[in-house]
Design an enzyme around this catalytic site. Structure first.
Site, PDB file in Angstrom:
ATOM      1  N   ASP A  26       0.680  -1.248   0.066  1.00 24.54           N
ATOM      2  CA  ASP A  26       0.134   0.127  -0.033  1.00 24.54           C
ATOM      3  C   ASP A  26       0.590   1.165   0.057  1.00 24.54           C
ATOM      4  O   ASP A  26       1.956   1.047   0.481  1.00 24.54           O
ATOM      5  CB  ASP A  26      -0.876   0.111   1.172  1.00 24.54           C
ATOM      6  CG  ASP A  26      -1.972  -0.709   1.138  1.00 24.54           C
ATOM      7  OD1 ASP A  26      -2.288  -1.533   0.244  1.00 24.54           O
ATOM      8  OD2 ASP A  26      -2.635  -1.140   2.199  1.00 24.54           O
ATOM      9  N   LYS A  54      -3.932   2.940  -2.858  1.00 28.09           N
ATOM     10  CA  LYS A  54      -5.048   3.873  -3.131  1.00 28.09           C
ATOM     11  C   LYS A  54      -4.546   5.255  -2.849  1.00 28.09           C
ATOM     12  O   LYS A  54      -4.166   5.422  -1.698  1.00 28.09           O
ATOM     13  CB  LYS A  54      -6.252   3.543  -2.607  1.00 28.09           C
ATOM     14  CG  LYS A  54      -6.836   2.073  -2.993  1.00 28.09           C
ATOM     15  CD  LYS A  54      -7.973   1.880  -2.274  1.00 28.09           C
ATOM     16  CE  LYS A  54      -8.145   0.419  -2.033  1.00 28.09           C
ATOM     17  NZ  LYS A  54      -7.383  -0.253  -1.127  1.00 28.09           N
ATOM     18  N   ASP A  76      -2.209  -1.928  10.943  1.00 33.46           N
ATOM     19  CA  ASP A  76      -2.843  -3.212  11.406  1.00 33.46           C
ATOM     20  C   ASP A  76      -3.799  -3.820  10.118  1.00 33.46           C
ATOM     21  O   ASP A  76      -4.505  -2.776   9.679  1.00 33.46           O
ATOM     22  CB  ASP A  76      -3.501  -3.374  12.431  1.00 33.46           C
ATOM     23  CG  ASP A  76      -4.170  -4.719  12.714  1.00 33.46           C
ATOM     24  OD1 ASP A  76      -3.494  -5.526  13.685  1.00 33.46           O
ATOM     25  OD2 ASP A  76      -5.226  -5.158  12.519  1.00 33.46           O
ATOM     26  N   ILE A 128      -7.509  -2.937  10.713  1.00 28.44           N
ATOM     27  CA  ILE A 128      -8.046  -1.682  11.303  1.00 28.44           C
ATOM     28  C   ILE A 128      -8.006  -0.791  10.219  1.00 28.44           C
ATOM     29  O   ILE A 128      -6.997  -0.491   9.717  1.00 28.44           O
ATOM     30  CB  ILE A 128      -7.250  -1.175  12.483  1.00 28.44           C
ATOM     31  CG1 ILE A 128      -7.594  -2.221  13.742  1.00 28.44           C
ATOM     32  CG2 ILE A 128      -7.817   0.121  12.798  1.00 28.44           C
ATOM     33  CD1 ILE A 128      -6.810  -1.830  15.068  1.00 28.44           C
ATOM     34  N   THR A 138      -1.118  -0.375  14.823  1.00 29.14           N
ATOM     35  CA  THR A 138      -2.162   0.370  14.227  1.00 29.14           C
ATOM     36  C   THR A 138      -1.479   1.818  14.497  1.00 29.14           C
ATOM     37  O   THR A 138      -0.772   2.124  15.436  1.00 29.14           O
ATOM     38  CB  THR A 138      -3.306   0.069  14.684  1.00 29.14           C
ATOM     39  OG1 THR A 138      -4.218   0.792  13.918  1.00 29.14           O
ATOM     40  CG2 THR A 138      -3.509   0.516  16.197  1.00 29.14           C
ATOM     41  N   MET A 158      -7.871   8.948   8.571  1.00 31.23           N
ATOM     42  CA  MET A 158      -8.429   9.406   7.280  1.00 31.23           C
ATOM     43  C   MET A 158      -9.335  10.616   7.413  1.00 31.23           C
ATOM     44  O   MET A 158     -10.219  10.964   6.914  1.00 31.23           O
ATOM     45  CB  MET A 158      -9.256   8.259   6.693  1.00 31.23           C
ATOM     46  CG  MET A 158      -8.475   7.103   6.278  1.00 31.23           C
ATOM     47  SD  MET A 158      -9.547   5.702   5.691  1.00 31.23           S
ATOM     48  CE  MET A 158     -10.100   5.052   7.124  1.00 31.23           C
TER      49      MET A 158
HETATM   50  N1  SAH Z   1      -4.574  -0.178   8.705  1.00 29.08           N
HETATM   51  C1  SAH Z   1      -4.037   1.117   8.868  1.00 29.08           C
HETATM   52  C2  SAH Z   1      -5.009   2.400   8.699  1.00 29.08           C
HETATM   53  C3  SAH Z   1      -5.466   2.291   7.161  1.00 29.08           C
HETATM   54  S1  SAH Z   1      -6.226   3.850   6.959  1.00 29.08           S
HETATM   55  C4  SAH Z   1      -3.590   0.967  10.559  1.00 29.08           C
HETATM   56  O1  SAH Z   1      -4.178   0.137  11.367  1.00 29.08           O
HETATM   57  O2  SAH Z   1      -2.921   2.217  10.878  1.00 29.08           O
HETATM   58  C5  SAH Z   1      -5.420   5.129   6.736  1.00 29.08           C
HETATM   59  C6  SAH Z   1      -5.113   6.201   7.755  1.00 29.08           C
HETATM   60  O3  SAH Z   1      -4.453   5.627   8.803  1.00 29.08           O
HETATM   61  C7  SAH Z   1      -4.505   7.388   7.292  1.00 29.08           C
HETATM   62  O4  SAH Z   1      -5.551   8.377   6.595  1.00 29.08           O
HETATM   63  C8  SAH Z   1      -3.972   7.832   8.721  1.00 29.08           C
HETATM   64  O5  SAH Z   1      -5.234   8.502   9.204  1.00 29.08           O
HETATM   65  C9  SAH Z   1      -3.440   6.647   9.368  1.00 29.08           C
HETATM   66  N2  SAH Z   1      -2.475   6.566   9.155  1.00 29.08           N
HETATM   67  C10 SAH Z   1      -1.802   5.508   9.073  1.00 29.08           C
HETATM   68  N3  SAH Z   1      -0.379   5.387   8.944  1.00 29.08           N
HETATM   69  C11 SAH Z   1      -0.023   6.819   9.823  1.00 29.08           C
HETATM   70  C12 SAH Z   1       1.048   7.428  10.346  1.00 29.08           C
HETATM   71  N4  SAH Z   1       2.198   7.120  10.338  1.00 29.08           N
HETATM   72  N5  SAH Z   1       0.700   8.692  10.862  1.00 29.08           N
HETATM   73  C13 SAH Z   1      -0.455   9.363  10.639  1.00 29.08           C
HETATM   74  N6  SAH Z   1      -1.553   8.638  10.360  1.00 29.08           N
HETATM   75  C14 SAH Z   1      -1.445   7.426   9.925  1.00 29.08           C
END
Ligand code: SAH
Length: 477
Positions: free
Chosen positions: A260, A282, A315, A318, A343, A395
């Site tokens: 991703d 995406k 994760d 999530i 996460t 997000m």
């Molecule tokens: N599966 C991922 C989430 C995917 S949705 C998890 O568990 O973290 C994507 C969103 O995750 C982003 O829009 C943002 O809000 C958050 N995100 C993921 N990595 C991040 C990071 N390093 N710093 C801040 N936000 C993050």
């Protein structure tokens, strides 16, 4: 080669250790672990050694060293801080043809005790021939990380099958091919994942297939054995040090990787260099590879016998659509494993010094998706707002003004603290704090870019106090 590596059977054999301190104790413990019968000689023993004296395989002899103690022993270890005595012991042992190890004095040793990674019955021994003990330790740590924790269970399983395999497959070359097929199959991963019974079943099936009469029996068993599978792996929020050991191992194993946008370059650098890497991330408002297509790609590559790694930020379960991908795999009967990741909420909170729960501030935490659908946020606002609770929006950058507006509208105090964390846990981490009323303007002014995570609640007030956690590595504004 400076030294010849050998593994010595000392079970129930007499070993002599001269010395009664901590260093002696470490050597004694090792000899006892290998089943040796140890006599330790010293005028005095440290308390922790004395505590071991109930062990029937250990004799503590409170005495000075004397030559006759070398009679009938298999090997000798000198662990005293008396250089002259160590030299004497080494000399006497050599005269009798006894292997001798003098701790920290390679010149006086006829054998050394290497650094070991012990996953008995698998034992990895590492030596730098005395040139760099620190490098040896470093290699040991690398091995500790990379060698699966349950490799001992795999070794035991394979060991328990040796006789059956030998009886069933008479040709030596064919047996080797069979064992290779076993190691190429899912059996090792099943064992590492704690599914020993399933591994045992798979082993039996594989052997039966192998022995099936017919021209392509072995070929089909072999190809079934190396049938592909999918690893759905959480890569964490960005810092490669936050990968799990299993994630790292599977990253080294995968033939093809679908990753991703959120998976950082440093993490991609840890993939097997020759693995095929395919970006299926995406972008906001831009869906280059639709989810259905990703599902198809996972299935088709696994069917082609590949080890497929689906690498996701944070994760996989999530806000990761991991469930949908698994449904597609289950439908197509493709074997898979899911490896959790840290996460974004956990990673960002930890690196920003904002505990998500805290006895004085919040007893619960709620993860929400804050992306807009046709400019709207479809959330059950009255039920989202509660006392002593932290809200975390994933997000939620574009929708931040609307999130704040809705929360105030539904009764949350406008002065409630908010933190927005950009690229948490990475070198580019930035944290902007404010209140429901002020945060949108502050975030815009600071020019924060996705990915960001929004944390709302009074726990954010702890950020100022705790932000220097790991502060030497990340920038906290
Ligand atoms: N599966 C991922 C989430 C995917 S949705 C998890 O568990 O973290 C994507 C969103 O995750 C982003 O829009 C943002 O809000 C958050 N995100 C993921 N990595 C991040 C990071 N390093 N710093 C801040 N936000 C993050």
């Amino acid at each position: 080669m400076e030294l010849l590596p050998i593994f010595l059977n000392i079970r129930e054999r007499a070993c002599l250790v001269v010395g009664g301190g901590e260093v002696a104790r470490r050597k004694i413990s090792l000899l006892l672990r290998a089943g040796g019968h140890v006599t330790a000689v010293a005028p005095e023993f440290e308390p922790q050694l004395l505590a071991l004296q109930d062990n029937a395989a250990l004799t503590l002899l409170q005495a000075e060293f004397s030559a006759e103690q070398l009679d009938d022993v298999l090997l000798v270890v000198a662990a005293t801080d008396d250089i002259a005595l160590n030299e004497t012991i080494s000399e006497l042992a050599r005269q009798r043809g006894l292997p001798v190890n003098v701790v920290d004095q390679p010149r006086l040793c006829s054998f050394i005790m290497p650094a070991i990674v012990d996953r008995s019955p698998i034992v990895i021994a590492i030596s730098s021939g005395g040139s760099s003990p620190v490098l040896t330790r470093h290699l040991k740590e690398l091995n500790e990380v990379m060698v699966p924790g349950r490799i001992n269970n795999l070794a035991s399983l394979l060991g328990s099958k040796r006789k059956t395999v030998k009886q069933s497959i008479s040709s030596f070359d064919e047996r080797i091919r069979f064992w290779e097929a076993v190691l190429d199959s899912r059996i090792p991963e099943l064992v590492y994942a704690g599914q020993d019974e399933k591994a045992e079943d798979n082993f039996k099936k594989l052997l039966t297939q192998w022995l099936e009469p017919g021209s392509d029996g072995k070929a089909s068993a072999g190809s079934k054995a190396s049938r592909g599978e999918v690893y759905l792996v959480g890569a964490g929020p960005g810092d490669p040090d936050l990968l799990t050991l299993r994630a790292l191992r599977l990253m080294h194993k995968a033939d093809v990787v679908f990753y991703d946008r959120l998976v950082s370059a440093e993490i991609l650098a840890k993939l097997r260099p020759d693995a095929e890497k395919i970006h299926v991330g995406k972008q906001p408002k831009d869906h280059p590879v639709p989810q259905e297509r990703i599902n198809e790609l996972l299935v088709s590559h696994a069917r082609a016998g590949k080890r497929v790694l689906r690498l996701k930020g944070g994760d996989p379960f999530i806000f990761g659509r991991g469930g949908e991908e698994l449904a597609a795999l289950t439908e197509s009967k493709i074997p898979f494993q899911v490896i959790p990741g840290i996460t974004a909420a956990s990673g960002c909170a930890a690196y920003a010094g904002i505990p998500l729960t805290h006895r004085d501030h919040a007893q619960s935490v709620r993860f929400l998706a804050g992306h807009l659908k046709q400019g709207e946020l479809d959330l059950d606002w009255p039920h989202i707002i509660a006392e002593q609770q932290t809200l975390v929006f994933y997000m939620g950058l574009v929708g931040l003004p609307l999130i704040c507006e809705k929360l105030i509208q539904h009764g949350m105090a406008a002065s409630t603290e908010v933190a927005v964390v950009q690229q948490g846990t990475t070198r580019h981490q930035r944290v902007v704090t404010g209140t429901l009323e002020t945060i949108s303007g502050l975030v815009e002014g600071a020019g924060l870019q996705a990915p960001t995570l929004t944390i709302i609640g009074s726990v954010v007030s702890l950020h100022d106090e705790l932000k220097w956690f790991k502060g030497d590595q990340v920038e906290n504004s």
